[in-house]
Design a protein around this motif. Structure first.
Motif, PDB file in Angstrom:
ATOM      1  N   CYS A  96     -15.975 -22.339  21.953  1.00 50.39           N
ATOM      2  CA  CYS A  96     -16.161 -23.358  22.969  1.00 50.39           C
ATOM      3  C   CYS A  96     -16.167 -22.681  24.335  1.00 50.39           C
ATOM      4  O   CYS A  96     -15.381 -21.748  24.588  1.00 50.39           O
ATOM      5  N   ALA A  97     -17.059 -23.119  25.213  1.00 48.89           N
ATOM      6  CA  ALA A  97     -17.168 -22.497  26.531  1.00 48.89           C
ATOM      7  C   ALA A  97     -17.480 -23.552  27.580  1.00 48.89           C
ATOM      8  O   ALA A  97     -18.063 -24.599  27.277  1.00 48.89           O
ATOM      9  N   ILE A  98     -17.101 -23.242  28.807  1.00 51.68           N
ATOM     10  CA  ILE A  98     -17.353 -24.119  29.952  1.00 51.68           C
ATOM     11  C   ILE A  98     -18.092 -23.307  31.010  1.00 51.68           C
ATOM     12  O   ILE A  98     -17.652 -22.198  31.350  1.00 51.68           O
ATOM     13  N   ALA A  99     -19.192 -23.858  31.508  1.00 47.51           N
ATOM     14  CA  ALA A  99     -20.037 -23.122  32.456  1.00 47.51           C
ATOM     15  C   ALA A  99     -20.300 -23.968  33.686  1.00 47.51           C
ATOM     16  O   ALA A  99     -20.900 -25.041  33.592  1.00 47.51           O
ATOM     17  N   SER A 100     -19.888 -23.466  34.852  1.00 55.42           N
ATOM     18  CA  SER A 100     -20.172 -24.183  36.095  1.00 55.42           C
ATOM     19  C   SER A 100     -21.661 -24.119  36.452  1.00 55.42           C
ATOM     20  O   SER A 100     -22.124 -24.923  37.266  1.00 55.42           O
ATOM     21  N   PHE A 101     -22.405 -23.190  35.849  1.00 52.14           N
ATOM     22  CA  PHE A 101     -23.850 -23.141  36.068  1.00 52.14           C
ATOM     23  C   PHE A 101     -24.567 -24.264  35.317  1.00 52.14           C
ATOM     24  O   PHE A 101     -25.743 -24.514  35.557  1.00 52.14           O
ATOM     25  N   GLY A 102     -23.860 -24.885  34.393  1.00 50.10           N
ATOM     26  CA  GLY A 102     -24.463 -26.004  33.686  1.00 50.10           C
ATOM     27  C   GLY A 102     -25.191 -25.620  32.417  1.00 50.10           C
ATOM     28  O   GLY A 102     -24.979 -24.536  31.853  1.00 50.10           O
ATOM     29  N   VAL A 103     -26.091 -26.489  31.990  1.00 51.33           N
ATOM     30  CA  VAL A 103     -26.793 -26.340  30.716  1.00 51.33           C
ATOM     31  C   VAL A 103     -27.567 -25.023  30.648  1.00 51.33           C
ATOM     32  O   VAL A 103     -27.643 -24.380  29.600  1.00 51.33           O
ATOM     33  N   VAL A 104     -28.127 -24.591  31.758  1.00 59.89           N
ATOM     34  CA  VAL A 104     -28.941 -23.369  31.776  1.00 59.89           C
ATOM     35  C   VAL A 104     -28.155 -22.164  31.274  1.00 59.89           C
ATOM     36  O   VAL A 104     -28.737 -21.226  30.702  1.00 59.89           O
TER      37      VAL A 104
END
Length: 127
Positions: A96-104
């Protein structure tokens, strides 16, 4: 303290189903995407699926479209990945990961860094 806690991996026969959960807390990002990567032995990391915090838009890798479904429960700060019709090639460690850059960031993981990671859950699809 940021916590990203996954659960739900295991051993399943081909054609079976599993549901992964990711409970995330303690972070303050105004906008992000949350989802899963997977990595099988000898293979590159692959963005499997994610969901955007802003509008709930989703992304699925071509290899899982039509079989996997991502959803979220905002009240529980938890995201789920329902995996159906599992194949041996789905065998991998799922992170599981969280990215502030979003879906890209899930579409092009080599170009973007993730903000937070879980420890990973092993999924084995085998008879």
């Amino acid at each position: 303290q940021v916590q990203v806690v996954e659960s739900g991996g295991g051993l399943v026969q081909p054609g079976g189903s599993l549901r992964l959960s990711c409970a995330a807390s303690g972070f303050t990002l105004d906008y992000y995407a949350i989802g899963w990567f997977r990595q099988a032995p000898g293979k590159e990391r692959e963005g499997v699926s994610c969901i955007s915090s802003s509008d709930g838009s989703t992304y699925y890798a071509d290899s899982v479209k039509g079989r996997f479904t991502i959803s979220r429960d905002n009240a529980k700060n938890t995201v789920y990945l329902q995996m159906n019709s599992l194949k041996p090639e789905d065998t991998a460690v799922y992170y599981c990961a969280i990215a502030s850059f979003g879906v890209v960031a899930f579409i092009n993981p080599t170009d973007y860094a993730m903000d937070y990671w879980g420890k990973g859950n092993l999924v084995i699809v085998s008879s």
